[in-house]
Motif scaffolding. Structure first.
Motif, PDB file in Angstrom:
ATOM      1  N   THR A 102       0.867  -1.186   0.000  1.00  0.00           N
ATOM      2  CA  THR A 102       0.000   0.000   0.000  1.00  0.00           C
ATOM      3  C   THR A 102       0.895   1.224   0.000  1.00  0.00           C
ATOM      4  OG1 THR A 102      -1.561  -1.194   1.416  1.00  0.00           O
ATOM      5  CG2 THR A 102      -1.813   1.188   1.342  1.00  0.00           C
ATOM      6  N   ASP A 112       1.307   4.985   1.532  1.00  0.00           N
ATOM      7  CA  ASP A 112       0.697   5.681   2.668  1.00  0.00           C
ATOM      8  C   ASP A 112       0.340   7.134   2.363  1.00  0.00           C
ATOM      9  OD1 ASP A 112       3.186   6.832   2.759  1.00  0.00           O
ATOM     10  OD2 ASP A 112       3.847   5.756   4.544  1.00  0.00           O
ATOM     11  N   LEU A 153      14.594   3.685  -4.439  1.00  0.00           N
ATOM     12  CA  LEU A 153      14.669   2.462  -3.641  1.00  0.00           C
ATOM     13  C   LEU A 153      14.453   1.250  -4.532  1.00  0.00           C
ATOM     14  CD1 LEU A 153      12.559   3.798  -0.630  1.00  0.00           C
ATOM     15  CD2 LEU A 153      15.037   3.618  -0.752  1.00  0.00           C
ATOM     16  N   PRO A 177      20.397  -8.612   4.346  1.00  0.00           N
ATOM     17  CA  PRO A 177      21.229  -8.630   5.555  1.00  0.00           C
ATOM     18  C   PRO A 177      22.252  -9.759   5.453  1.00  0.00           C
ATOM     19  CG  PRO A 177      19.116  -9.680   5.993  1.00  0.00           C
ATOM     20  CD  PRO A 177      19.057  -9.200   4.570  1.00  0.00           C
ATOM     21  N   ASN A 216      11.093  -4.058  10.307  1.00  0.00           N
ATOM     22  CA  ASN A 216       9.814  -3.445  10.666  1.00  0.00           C
ATOM     23  C   ASN A 216       9.716  -2.004  10.186  1.00  0.00           C
ATOM     24  OD1 ASN A 216      11.799  -2.666  12.444  1.00  0.00           O
ATOM     25  ND2 ASN A 216      10.391  -2.359  14.143  1.00  0.00           N
ATOM     26  N   SER A 247       8.216   0.395   6.885  1.00  0.00           N
ATOM     27  CA  SER A 247       6.862   0.411   6.302  1.00  0.00           C
ATOM     28  C   SER A 247       6.537  -0.932   5.661  1.00  0.00           C
ATOM     29  CB  SER A 247       6.762   1.503   5.240  1.00  0.00           C
ATOM     30  OG  SER A 247       7.038   2.745   5.822  1.00  0.00           O
ATOM     31  N   THR A 248       7.525  -1.546   5.009  1.00  0.00           N
ATOM     32  CA  THR A 248       7.278  -2.798   4.301  1.00  0.00           C
ATOM     33  C   THR A 248       6.953  -3.923   5.276  1.00  0.00           C
ATOM     34  OG1 THR A 248       8.807  -2.120   2.555  1.00  0.00           O
ATOM     35  CG2 THR A 248       8.274  -4.461   2.677  1.00  0.00           C
ATOM     36  N   ARG A 282      14.566  -5.311  15.096  1.00  0.00           N
ATOM     37  CA  ARG A 282      15.867  -4.925  15.666  1.00  0.00           C
ATOM     38  C   ARG A 282      15.724  -3.610  16.436  1.00  0.00           C
ATOM     39  NH1 ARG A 282      20.992  -4.682  11.714  1.00  0.00           N
ATOM     40  NH2 ARG A 282      19.867  -2.894  10.871  1.00  0.00           N
ATOM     41  N   THR A 283      15.020  -2.661  15.830  1.00  0.00           N
ATOM     42  CA  THR A 283      14.798  -1.353  16.463  1.00  0.00           C
ATOM     43  C   THR A 283      13.300  -1.056  16.404  1.00  0.00           C
ATOM     44  OG1 THR A 283      16.879  -0.694  15.399  1.00  0.00           O
ATOM     45  CG2 THR A 283      15.599   1.044  16.461  1.00  0.00           C
ATOM     46  N   LYS A 332      13.165   8.084  12.058  1.00  0.00           N
ATOM     47  CA  LYS A 332      13.113   7.187  10.901  1.00  0.00           C
ATOM     48  C   LYS A 332      11.886   7.581  10.095  1.00  0.00           C
ATOM     49  CE  LYS A 332      15.022   3.089  13.186  1.00  0.00           C
ATOM     50  NZ  LYS A 332      15.825   2.343  12.225  1.00  0.00           N
ATOM     51  N   ARG A 333      11.808   7.128   8.862  1.00  0.00           N
ATOM     52  CA  ARG A 333      10.601   7.447   8.088  1.00  0.00           C
ATOM     53  C   ARG A 333       9.395   6.887   8.846  1.00  0.00           C
ATOM     54  NH1 ARG A 333       6.859   5.758   4.441  1.00  0.00           N
ATOM     55  NH2 ARG A 333       6.434   7.138   2.671  1.00  0.00           N
ATOM     56  N   GLY A 353      14.805  -3.499   3.472  1.00  0.00           N
ATOM     57  CA  GLY A 353      15.041  -2.213   2.833  1.00  0.00           C
ATOM     58  C   GLY A 353      15.898  -2.263   1.585  1.00  0.00           C
ATOM     59  N   TRP A 372      17.806   4.927   6.764  1.00  0.00           N
ATOM     60  CA  TRP A 372      18.347   5.029   5.402  1.00  0.00           C
ATOM     61  C   TRP A 372      18.391   6.471   4.900  1.00  0.00           C
ATOM     62  CZ3 TRP A 372      15.333   7.037   1.535  1.00  0.00           C
ATOM     63  CH2 TRP A 372      13.953   6.948   1.633  1.00  0.00           C
TER      64      TRP A 372
HETATM   65  P1  NAP Z   1      13.496   0.207   5.794  1.00  0.00           P
HETATM   66  O1  NAP Z   1      12.613   1.296   6.203  1.00  0.00           O
HETATM   67  O2  NAP Z   1      14.887   0.527   5.413  1.00  0.00           O
HETATM   68  O3  NAP Z   1      13.480  -0.854   6.984  1.00  0.00           O
HETATM   69  C1  NAP Z   1      14.342  -1.963   6.972  1.00  0.00           C
HETATM   70  C2  NAP Z   1      14.081  -2.763   8.214  1.00  0.00           C
HETATM   71  O4  NAP Z   1      14.916  -3.913   8.187  1.00  0.00           O
HETATM   72  C3  NAP Z   1      14.391  -2.023   9.505  1.00  0.00           C
HETATM   73  O5  NAP Z   1      13.461  -2.390  10.468  1.00  0.00           O
HETATM   74  C4  NAP Z   1      15.779  -2.552   9.849  1.00  0.00           C
HETATM   75  O6  NAP Z   1      16.079  -2.490  11.227  1.00  0.00           O
HETATM   76  C5  NAP Z   1      15.633  -3.981   9.416  1.00  0.00           C
HETATM   77  N1  NAP Z   1      16.911  -4.632   9.165  1.00  0.00           N
HETATM   78  C6  NAP Z   1      17.805  -4.334   8.199  1.00  0.00           C
HETATM   79  N2  NAP Z   1      18.855  -5.156   8.270  1.00  0.00           N
HETATM   80  C7  NAP Z   1      18.619  -5.986   9.313  1.00  0.00           C
HETATM   81  C8  NAP Z   1      19.330  -7.057   9.908  1.00  0.00           C
HETATM   82  N3  NAP Z   1      20.532  -7.413   9.441  1.00  0.00           N
HETATM   83  N4  NAP Z   1      18.778  -7.682  10.971  1.00  0.00           N
HETATM   84  C9  NAP Z   1      17.579  -7.299  11.445  1.00  0.00           C
HETATM   85  N5  NAP Z   1      16.855  -6.307  10.931  1.00  0.00           N
HETATM   86  C10 NAP Z   1      17.372  -5.668   9.880  1.00  0.00           C
HETATM   87  O7  NAP Z   1      12.888  -0.648   4.563  1.00  0.00           O
HETATM   88  P2  NAP Z   1      11.390  -0.759   4.037  1.00  0.00           P
HETATM   89  O8  NAP Z   1      10.458  -1.080   5.140  1.00  0.00           O
HETATM   90  O9  NAP Z   1      11.434  -1.666   2.856  1.00  0.00           O
HETATM   91  O10 NAP Z   1      11.051   0.679   3.581  1.00  0.00           O
HETATM   92  C11 NAP Z   1      11.955   1.384   2.754  1.00  0.00           C
HETATM   93  C12 NAP Z   1      11.258   2.598   2.257  1.00  0.00           C
HETATM   94  O11 NAP Z   1      10.369   2.223   1.212  1.00  0.00           O
HETATM   95  C13 NAP Z   1      10.365   3.304   3.250  1.00  0.00           C
HETATM   96  O12 NAP Z   1      11.058   4.078   4.167  1.00  0.00           O
HETATM   97  C14 NAP Z   1       9.526   4.087   2.311  1.00  0.00           C
HETATM   98  O13 NAP Z   1      10.210   5.216   1.848  1.00  0.00           O
HETATM   99  C15 NAP Z   1       9.318   3.113   1.182  1.00  0.00           C
HETATM  100  N6  NAP Z   1       8.043   2.416   1.406  1.00  0.00           N
HETATM  101  C16 NAP Z   1       6.936   3.182   1.378  1.00  0.00           C
HETATM  102  C17 NAP Z   1       5.741   2.614   1.611  1.00  0.00           C
HETATM  103  C18 NAP Z   1       4.556   3.499   1.588  1.00  0.00           C
HETATM  104  O14 NAP Z   1       3.554   3.144   2.154  1.00  0.00           O
HETATM  105  N7  NAP Z   1       4.632   4.667   0.946  1.00  0.00           N
HETATM  106  C19 NAP Z   1       5.629   1.254   1.858  1.00  0.00           C
HETATM  107  C20 NAP Z   1       6.774   0.480   1.882  1.00  0.00           C
HETATM  108  C21 NAP Z   1       7.990   1.091   1.651  1.00  0.00           C
HETATM  109  P3  NAP Z   1      16.781  -1.191  11.885  1.00  0.00           P
HETATM  110  O15 NAP Z   1      15.688  -0.171  12.011  1.00  0.00           O
HETATM  111  O16 NAP Z   1      17.301  -1.670  13.159  1.00  0.00           O
HETATM  112  O17 NAP Z   1      17.861  -0.767  10.934  1.00  0.00           O
END
Ligand code: NAP
Length: 491
Positions: A54, A56, A137, A143, A177, A179-180, A200-201, A288-289, A338, A452
């Motif tokens: 989705t 947001d 992205l 990881p 944890n 957005s994805t 993790r956080t 964070k975002r 991510g 990020w």
């Molecule tokens: P993200 O925000 O970068 O989150 C990555 C998650 O993986 C974090 O919780 C991180 O923990 C965890 N992680 C990474 N390496 C790890 C490891 N080695 N061990 C344990 N946990 C680990 O990635 P994302 O959720 O894919 O989102 C990326 C971006 O995509 C968003 O910020 C947003 O801009 C976009 N997005 C947007 C939407 C929307 O609704 N518009 C939806 C999905 C994605 P830590 O926090 O500890 O680093």
């Protein structure tokens, strides 16, 4: 209608590339070609197909301003509807015909006043103007967890979802944890036999409603006046301003209100005090975002769901072993970990004027003058490039403002005495120094977290000012920065 007909290449047929293709045709440019590495348009919305996908941003704001969509079924747009929207918009405006699919650009060199492009397939092409709409992205971050190759079940990244794997009744672990990860957990809770969320956080969660539009509403939205009224652009823009204010001014009322909404959400939605504390971040909301979710807290409290906060030690054949020695037996592991957010056009090799390599120019961090142009890279325009605004608002809107700026720059190239649009190094350096200084006052820098948004030196890489400043900067180029006199029409 332009005086000249330069050859224009757009790299990428995602949201920004489609926009460029539509606008270039509307401007009267005839020699336009898009190149897309995949087999269809859509960019991030083509590549992400995970359950619960989705956006947001409120649905009616997640469209091009000139192509509204009365048919959204929900207040927040579901991923498949977004992809369908881009596909039919691309078709309507003839973008498919302009695009060569399955062509990934590997190198672009600026020589003799033109961009020379090399594609992985062996194809070559050249252009007078190059538009990079390659996305942000799109390089999944995996990881480095030892033993991942030993796992007997299915393991994949959220952006490479394996739809051949049945999920119902399975034991599923989701790592991450952002957005994805939050959207995946919310979608799978109740369908999986066991759903483990590896955190993790902790993240702050902003509550949001995601109702359905009724059939009557959707029928009424076909009238642009009704849709415009329902959208209430002023209210939305005020919320975007409030958002950017809470990023840039930690003492602002907007910042305090958003933080309080997140705290209240946690207090009011999670019954078990122990779980509530596990979910409570120790950094400031918005550092964070921000994760928006209507139902994550319910999902993680589902009887079949479990929050795992003990660190992951390794992956074994049967599942994930955490640092406390527990083996969590799983059938499916999803990395919602991510993306490499600093790649932009890379790994494409770019060489600008005087042999300047992009890899050298971006050695310390990706940077661009006002996020659109770079010194020594003439007639190269980026959409959603480095240092632009990112956050919980529409990147389509950002790209449209940037496109308006690009149109004004391109208009200069249409004048006989101008063959190169390129900002001076002095303008670039002044912008970058001011940007880095401002970035140190944002919640991304001062909020006590890692995200990020930060570059390798820990400096937030995004636009560190309010939204209006961005709009003003895009409204009219500062021609001094390009060593050009102001155009006659602007005087
Ligand atoms: P993200 O925000 O970068 O989150 C990555 C998650 O993986 C974090 O919780 C991180 O923990 C965890 N992680 C990474 N390496 C790890 C490891 N080695 N061990 C344990 N946990 C680990 O990635 P994302 O959720 O894919 O989102 C990326 C971006 O995509 C968003 O910020 C947003 O801009 C976009 N997005 C947007 C939407 C929307 O609704 N518009 C939806 C999905 C994605 P830590 O926090 O500890 O680093």
């Amino acid at each position: 209608m332009p005086n000249k007909q330069p050859h224009i290449i757009v790299l990428g047929a995602g949201m920004a590339g489609i926009l460029a293709g539509i606008r270039l045709q509307a401007m009267g440019y005839k020699n336009v070609r898009l190149y897309e590495k995949a087999d269809r348009v859509g960019g991030t919305w083509r590549e992400n197909t995970y359950p619960g996908l989705t956006c947001d941003v409120p649905s009616h704001f997640y469209t091009y301003s000139f192509e509204r969509n009365p048919d959204w079924t929900r207040h927040l747009p579901p991923g498949p509807e977004i992809q369908a929207y881009f596909e039919r918009t691309a078709l309507k405006y003839g973008i498919d015909k302009l695009t060569r699919f399955g062509e990934e650009c590997s190198a672009a060199d600026y020589r003799d006043g033109r961009w020379h492009l090399q594609f992985k397939s062996g194809l070559k092409d050249s252009a007078d103007i190059l538009i990079a709409a390659t996305g942000v992205l799109h390089h999944p971050k995996y990881p480095s967890i030892p033993g991942a190759d030993q796992f007997r079940g299915a393991l994949f990244h959220s952006a490479r979802w394996d739809h051949t794997v049945a999920l119902e009744g399975k034991r599923i672990g989701v790592v991450g944890n952002g957005s994805t990860g939050v959207q995946i957990i919310s979608a799978l809770a109740g369908t999986a036999a066991q759903l483990e969320h590896y955190q993790r956080t902790p993240q702050w969660i902003m509550p949001v409603e995601n109702g359905h539009f009724s059939e009557q509403e959707r029928a009424a939205f076909k009238d642009p006046a009704v849709l415009a009224h329902a959208m209430n652009v002023e209210e939305y823009m005020a919320s975007v301003e409030a958002y950017t204010q809470s990023i840039t001014d930690l003492e602002s009322d907007a910042s305090k209100a958003m933080a309080q909404a997140c705290r209240d959400n946690l207090e009011q939605s999670v019954a078990d005090p122990a779980l509530r504390e596990q979910l409570r971040p120790d950094h400031l909301p918005l550092c964070k975002r921000l994760v928006f979710s209507p139902n994550y807290y319910q999902a993680i409290q589902h009887p079949q769901s479990q929050l795992v906060t003990t660190g992951i030690e390794k992956i074994e054949a049967e599942g994930i072993r955490t640092a406390d020695g527990t083996l969590h037996e799983l059938d499916v592991i999803v990395y919602a970990t991510g993306f490499h957010a600093d790649s932009f056009m890379r790994p494409m090799a770019m060489t600008g004027r005087n042999g300047v390599q992009l890899s050298e120019f971006w050695q310390d961090r990706p940077k661009a003058y006002l996020a659109v142009t770079m010194p020594e890279f003439p007639n190269l325009f980026m959409l959603n490039g480095p240092n632009g605004p990112v956050g919980n608002f529409s990147l389509i809107d950002i790209a449209e403002h940037q496109w308006g700026y690009v149109e004004r720059l391109m208009a200069r190239l249409d004048v006989d005495d101008c063959s190169e649009i390129v900002p001076s190094m002095a303008a670039m350096n002044a912008f970058e120094a001011e940007r880095v200084e401002a970035a140190k006052h944002t919640v991304w820098y001062r909020g006590g977290c890692v995200s990020w948004y930060l570059d390798a030196e820990g400096i937030p890489s995004s636009w560190p000012w309010n939204f209006q400043r961005f709009v003003d900067c895009m409204a009219e180029p500062d021609w001094d920065a390009f060593n050009l006199p102001a155009p006659a029409t602007a005087e």
